[in-house]
Design an enzyme around this catalytic site. Structure first.
Site, PDB file in Angstrom:
ATOM      1  N   TYR A   1     -14.532  45.893  18.751  1.00 20.40           N
ATOM      2  CA  TYR A   1     -15.334  44.692  18.514  1.00 20.40           C
ATOM      3  C   TYR A   1     -15.308  44.327  17.029  1.00 20.40           C
ATOM      4  CZ  TYR A   1     -19.361  41.520  18.869  1.00 20.40           C
ATOM      5  OH  TYR A   1     -20.188  40.424  18.825  1.00 20.40           O
TER       6      TYR A   1
ATOM      7  N   ARG B   1     -11.778  43.022  16.243  1.00 15.14           N
ATOM      8  CA  ARG B   1     -11.428  41.796  16.973  1.00 15.14           C
ATOM      9  C   ARG B   1     -12.297  40.610  16.577  1.00 15.14           C
ATOM     10  NH1 ARG B   1     -10.479  37.845  18.176  1.00 15.14           N
ATOM     11  NH2 ARG B   1      -9.399  36.879  19.926  1.00 15.14           N
TER      12      ARG B   1
ATOM     13  N   GLN C   1     -18.653  28.568  24.161  1.00 15.98           N
ATOM     14  CA  GLN C   1     -18.346  29.907  24.668  1.00 15.98           C
ATOM     15  C   GLN C   1     -18.057  30.866  23.519  1.00 15.98           C
ATOM     16  OE1 GLN C   1     -15.116  29.488  27.650  1.00 15.98           O
ATOM     17  NE2 GLN C   1     -15.644  27.321  27.598  1.00 15.98           N
ATOM     18  N   ASN C   2     -17.861  30.324  22.325  1.00 13.85           N
ATOM     19  CA  ASN C   2     -17.453  31.138  21.184  1.00 13.85           C
ATOM     20  C   ASN C   2     -18.644  31.860  20.570  1.00 13.85           C
ATOM     21  OD1 ASN C   2     -14.891  30.026  21.559  1.00 13.85           O
ATOM     22  ND2 ASN C   2     -15.331  28.319  20.175  1.00 13.85           N
TER      23      ASN C   2
ATOM     24  N   ASP D   1     -18.414  33.051  17.402  1.00 14.64           N
ATOM     25  CA  ASP D   1     -18.130  33.110  15.965  1.00 14.64           C
ATOM     26  C   ASP D   1     -19.199  32.461  15.089  1.00 14.64           C
ATOM     27  OD1 ASP D   1     -17.502  30.269  16.150  1.00 14.64           O
ATOM     28  OD2 ASP D   1     -15.515  30.861  16.861  1.00 14.64           O
TER      29      ASP D   1
ATOM     30  N   HIS E   1     -22.467  32.775  25.076  1.00 14.01           N
ATOM     31  CA  HIS E   1     -21.971  34.156  25.168  1.00 14.01           C
ATOM     32  C   HIS E   1     -22.470  35.030  24.026  1.00 14.01           C
ATOM     33  CE1 HIS E   1     -18.428  32.570  27.779  1.00 14.01           C
ATOM     34  NE2 HIS E   1     -19.492  32.852  28.497  1.00 14.01           N
TER      35      HIS E   1
END
Length: 241
Positions: A56, A59, A83-84, A86, A101
């Site tokens: 994690y 990534r 959905q990101n 970041d 998410h």
């Protein structure tokens, strides 16, 4: 018009963040290669938190200081579900977007799904990369190689074997879908549950749909238009032309 935008990894690619299913998502444990869909599970976090957290971190957390791109800035005042994880929409100034998410910059106490918990900031900068695995276990308060309920911490991210709860503002997201006059999907492969949920709502309420992607996934909907282009090209051609 009340347009709801639902964005996926394609929108953040221009900020230098690889799409989730890219080759960089694979991880080796022992002699076996694991896919992102195998790594990003609650089972992996519970049974092998050392490897889960290292994956994690590599990534996602290594991209934590990247900045928003022009699309994020354009979306900053829009009705948005992303959905990101970041956080780039927040960096761009969107005050009320739904990160369906979760968010890379936050963590929660490790809890039973559905429990009422509050996300708080993950001190990623405290991680010592020279002893990465041990540093991550310490940061997330994991002893004896296994997380403990209501004691350890877990990244604020919805994993593949988990389900949407109010922690992820799912009821509000569903209401936004139902209230929309149009739903625009940007940079998503339609491979996650939230996009299927939105399509079901769109079909039920006869809401028109647009799919914006250079290689758009074709979907089952009676009123859909495909925009075979990047999100930035779509914005330039539709709103700035």
């Amino acid at each position: 018009m009340n347009t709801l935008y639902i964005t996926g990894a394609g929108v953040s690619a221009a900020s230098g963040i690889p799409t989730f299913r890219g080759e960089d998502g694979y991880w080796t444990i022992g002699s076996k290669n694991y896919t992102p869909m195998e790594m990003a599970t609650r089972a992996m976090y519970e049974n092998n938190p050392r490897q889960f957290l290292a994956w994690y971190y590599h990534r996602f957390a290594t991209y934590r200081n990247h900045g928003p791109n022009e699309v994020h800035h354009w979306l900053s005042d829009k009705n948005l579900i992303t959905q990101n994880i970041d956080g780039l929409d927040g960096k761009a100034g969107n005050k009320n977007y739904i990160a369906i998410h979760g968010r890379l910059d936050q963590m929660t106490v490790f809890h039973h799904q559905g429990d009422d918990v509050t996300p708080h900031t993950t001190p990623w900068d405290d991680v010592d990369e020279s002893c990465l695995h041990d540093s991550l276990l310490e940061l997330f308060k994991i002893d004896n190689q296994q997380p403990v309920l209501n004691q350890s911490f877990k990244p604020f991210v919805l994993l593949f074997d988990e389900y949407y709860t109010e922690l992820y503002r799912i009821s509000e997201a569903q209401q936004r879908m139902a209230d929309a006059d149009k739903i625009v999907f940007m940079g998503t492969s339609f491979s996650v549950n939230i996009t299927q949920m939105a399509l079901e709502v769109a079909r039920s309420y006869a809401i028109p749909v647009e799919v914006v992607d250079p290689e758009p996934a074709h979907i089952m909907h009676p009123n859909v238009s495909y925009k075979k282009m990047t999100a930035l090209e779509y914005i330039d051609s539709t709103f700035k032309g």
